[in-house]
Design a protein around this motif. Structure first.
Motif, PDB file in Angstrom:
ATOM      1  N   LEU A  17       0.853  -1.180   0.000  1.00  0.00           N
ATOM      2  CA  LEU A  17       0.000   0.000   0.000  1.00  0.00           C
ATOM      3  C   LEU A  17       0.888   1.228   0.000  1.00  0.00           C
ATOM      4  N   ARG A  18       0.357   2.309  -0.535  1.00  0.00           N
ATOM      5  CA  ARG A  18       1.061   3.578  -0.495  1.00  0.00           C
ATOM      6  C   ARG A  18       0.163   4.615   0.159  1.00  0.00           C
ATOM      7  N   LEU A  19       0.641   5.167   1.246  1.00  0.00           N
ATOM      8  CA  LEU A  19      -0.076   6.232   1.916  1.00  0.00           C
ATOM      9  C   LEU A  19       0.485   7.579   1.471  1.00  0.00           C
ATOM     10  N   SER A  20      -0.365   8.566   1.432  1.00  0.00           N
ATOM     11  CA  SER A  20       0.093   9.913   1.153  1.00  0.00           C
ATOM     12  C   SER A  20      -0.531  10.857   2.174  1.00  0.00           C
ATOM     13  N   CYS A  21       0.137  11.969   2.398  1.00  0.00           N
ATOM     14  CA  CYS A  21      -0.340  12.961   3.356  1.00  0.00           C
ATOM     15  C   CYS A  21       0.045  14.333   2.838  1.00  0.00           C
ATOM     16  N   ALA A  22      -0.954  15.157   2.587  1.00  0.00           N
ATOM     17  CA  ALA A  22      -0.726  16.478   2.032  1.00  0.00           C
ATOM     18  C   ALA A  22      -1.037  17.551   3.069  1.00  0.00           C
ATOM     19  N   ALA A  48       8.065   6.080  10.804  1.00  0.00           N
ATOM     20  CA  ALA A  48       9.070   6.602   9.882  1.00  0.00           C
ATOM     21  C   ALA A  48       9.032   8.116   9.902  1.00  0.00           C
ATOM     22  N   SER A  49      10.197   8.692   9.640  1.00  0.00           N
ATOM     23  CA  SER A  49      10.314  10.145   9.564  1.00  0.00           C
ATOM     24  C   SER A  49      11.205  10.522   8.395  1.00  0.00           C
ATOM     25  N   PHE A  66       9.304  -0.613   4.477  1.00  0.00           N
ATOM     26  CA  PHE A  66       8.638   0.674   4.277  1.00  0.00           C
ATOM     27  C   PHE A  66       9.649   1.698   3.781  1.00  0.00           C
ATOM     28  N   THR A  67       9.183   2.613   2.955  1.00  0.00           N
ATOM     29  CA  THR A  67      10.002   3.707   2.460  1.00  0.00           C
ATOM     30  C   THR A  67       9.228   5.006   2.577  1.00  0.00           C
ATOM     31  N   VAL A  68       9.836   5.976   3.263  1.00  0.00           N
ATOM     32  CA  VAL A  68       9.213   7.289   3.406  1.00  0.00           C
ATOM     33  C   VAL A  68       9.869   8.251   2.415  1.00  0.00           C
ATOM     34  N   SER A  69       9.079   9.111   1.825  1.00  0.00           N
ATOM     35  CA  SER A  69       9.582  10.106   0.882  1.00  0.00           C
ATOM     36  C   SER A  69       8.731  11.364   1.007  1.00  0.00           C
ATOM     37  N   ARG A  70       9.176  12.418   0.331  1.00  0.00           N
ATOM     38  CA  ARG A  70       8.400  13.657   0.356  1.00  0.00           C
ATOM     39  C   ARG A  70       8.599  14.435  -0.928  1.00  0.00           C
ATOM     40  N   ASP A  71       7.577  15.210  -1.246  1.00  0.00           N
ATOM     41  CA  ASP A  71       7.615  16.129  -2.382  1.00  0.00           C
ATOM     42  C   ASP A  71       7.427  17.522  -1.792  1.00  0.00           C
ATOM     43  N   ASN A  72       8.513  18.257  -1.670  1.00  0.00           N
ATOM     44  CA  ASN A  72       8.434  19.556  -1.002  1.00  0.00           C
ATOM     45  C   ASN A  72       7.576  20.552  -1.780  1.00  0.00           C
ATOM     46  N   LYS A  74       4.902  19.962  -3.248  1.00  0.00           N
ATOM     47  CA  LYS A  74       3.495  19.653  -2.993  1.00  0.00           C
ATOM     48  C   LYS A  74       3.167  19.576  -1.512  1.00  0.00           C
ATOM     49  N   ASN A  75       4.170  19.815  -0.660  1.00  0.00           N
ATOM     50  CA  ASN A  75       3.975  19.695   0.799  1.00  0.00           C
ATOM     51  C   ASN A  75       3.369  18.345   1.167  1.00  0.00           C
ATOM     52  N   THR A  76       3.876  17.309   0.545  1.00  0.00           N
ATOM     53  CA  THR A  76       3.300  15.974   0.679  1.00  0.00           C
ATOM     54  C   THR A  76       4.371  14.967   1.062  1.00  0.00           C
ATOM     55  N   THR A  77       3.989  14.037   1.925  1.00  0.00           N
ATOM     56  CA  THR A  77       4.843  12.921   2.259  1.00  0.00           C
ATOM     57  C   THR A  77       4.157  11.624   1.884  1.00  0.00           C
ATOM     58  N   TYR A  78       4.946  10.624   1.578  1.00  0.00           N
ATOM     59  CA  TYR A  78       4.437   9.329   1.157  1.00  0.00           C
ATOM     60  C   TYR A  78       5.051   8.241   2.033  1.00  0.00           C
ATOM     61  N   LEU A  79       4.291   7.180   2.225  1.00  0.00           N
ATOM     62  CA  LEU A  79       4.809   6.005   2.910  1.00  0.00           C
ATOM     63  C   LEU A  79       4.487   4.788   2.048  1.00  0.00           C
ATOM     64  N   GLN A  80       5.500   4.264   1.398  1.00  0.00           N
ATOM     65  CA  GLN A  80       5.350   3.058   0.601  1.00  0.00           C
ATOM     66  C   GLN A  80       5.557   1.862   1.506  1.00  0.00           C
ATOM     67  N   MET A  81       4.551   1.023   1.599  1.00  0.00           N
ATOM     68  CA  MET A  81       4.597  -0.127   2.503  1.00  0.00           C
ATOM     69  C   MET A  81       4.539  -1.409   1.688  1.00  0.00           C
ATOM     70  N   ASN A  82       5.608  -2.173   1.752  1.00  0.00           N
ATOM     71  CA  ASN A  82       5.703  -3.434   1.025  1.00  0.00           C
ATOM     72  C   ASN A  82       5.800  -4.604   2.001  1.00  0.00           C
ATOM     73  N   SER A  83       5.575  -5.784   1.493  1.00  0.00           N
ATOM     74  CA  SER A  83       5.670  -7.006   2.314  1.00  0.00           C
ATOM     75  C   SER A  83       4.896  -6.847   3.618  1.00  0.00           C
ATOM     76  N   LEU A  84       3.682  -6.388   3.493  1.00  0.00           N
ATOM     77  CA  LEU A  84       2.882  -6.100   4.685  1.00  0.00           C
ATOM     78  C   LEU A  84       2.561  -7.369   5.462  1.00  0.00           C
ATOM     79  N   LYS A  85       2.506  -7.205   6.776  1.00  0.00           N
ATOM     80  CA  LYS A  85       2.229  -8.303   7.701  1.00  0.00           C
ATOM     81  C   LYS A  85       0.976  -7.981   8.507  1.00  0.00           C
ATOM     82  N   PRO A  86       0.318  -8.981   9.038  1.00  0.00           N
ATOM     83  CA  PRO A  86      -0.863  -8.701   9.875  1.00  0.00           C
ATOM     84  C   PRO A  86      -0.553  -7.754  11.025  1.00  0.00           C
ATOM     85  N   GLU A  87       0.658  -7.820  11.553  1.00  0.00           N
ATOM     86  CA  GLU A  87       1.008  -6.938  12.670  1.00  0.00           C
ATOM     87  C   GLU A  87       1.187  -5.483  12.254  1.00  0.00           C
ATOM     88  N   ASP A  88       1.132  -5.207  10.956  1.00  0.00           N
ATOM     89  CA  ASP A  88       1.155  -3.821  10.482  1.00  0.00           C
ATOM     90  C   ASP A  88      -0.235  -3.187  10.534  1.00  0.00           C
TER      91      ASP A  88
END
Length: 120
Positions: A17-22, A48-49, A66-72, A74-88
């Motif tokens: 899943l990929r989360l985004s936050c603007a 993540a930070s 997980f990989t965190v990134s940002r687009d300055n 767009k004032n947006t940050t992203y969280l790419q989540m791979n190999s997800l587990k139930p505990e996530d």
């Protein structure tokens, strides 16, 4: 200043899943952009930070997945989540330290949270 998070949902174990936050509003500058999560009945934990393009932090439980990134621009940050587990499974919140136009200090702002459920 408002933060809006998007991208949660239901995914099978091993999925992604990929989360985004603007961030929007009277923003002069944004410092650290952070992702937290809170599982049911548990405390909210930092996942993540990202402070700048190359300065990142990951909790041990998500390193390598997980990989965190940002687009300055767009004032947006992203969280790419791979190999997800139930505990996530948790509600994921974004947080940002913002220098607001007209104020003289950094302020912390939270997004509304987005549910991530990892289940078969």
């Amino acid at each position: 200043v408002q933060l809006q998070a998007f991208g949660g949902g239901l995914v099978q174990p091993g999925g992604s899943l990929r989360l985004s936050c603007a961030a929007s509003g009277r923003i002069f500058s944004i410092g650290a952009m952070n992702w937290y999560r809170q599982a049911s009945g548990k405390q909210r934990d930092l996942v993540a930070s990202i402070i700048s393009g190359s300065s990142t932090y990951y909790a041990d439980s998500v390193k390598g997945r997980f990989t965190v990134s940002r687009d300055n621009a767009k004032n947006t940050t992203y969280l790419q989540m791979n190999s997800l587990k139930p505990e996530d499974t948790a509600v994921y919140y974004c947080h940002a330290n913002v220098w607001v136009v007209g104020l003289s200090s950094w302020r912390g702002y939270w997004g509304q949270g987005t549910q991530v459920t990892v289940s078969s």
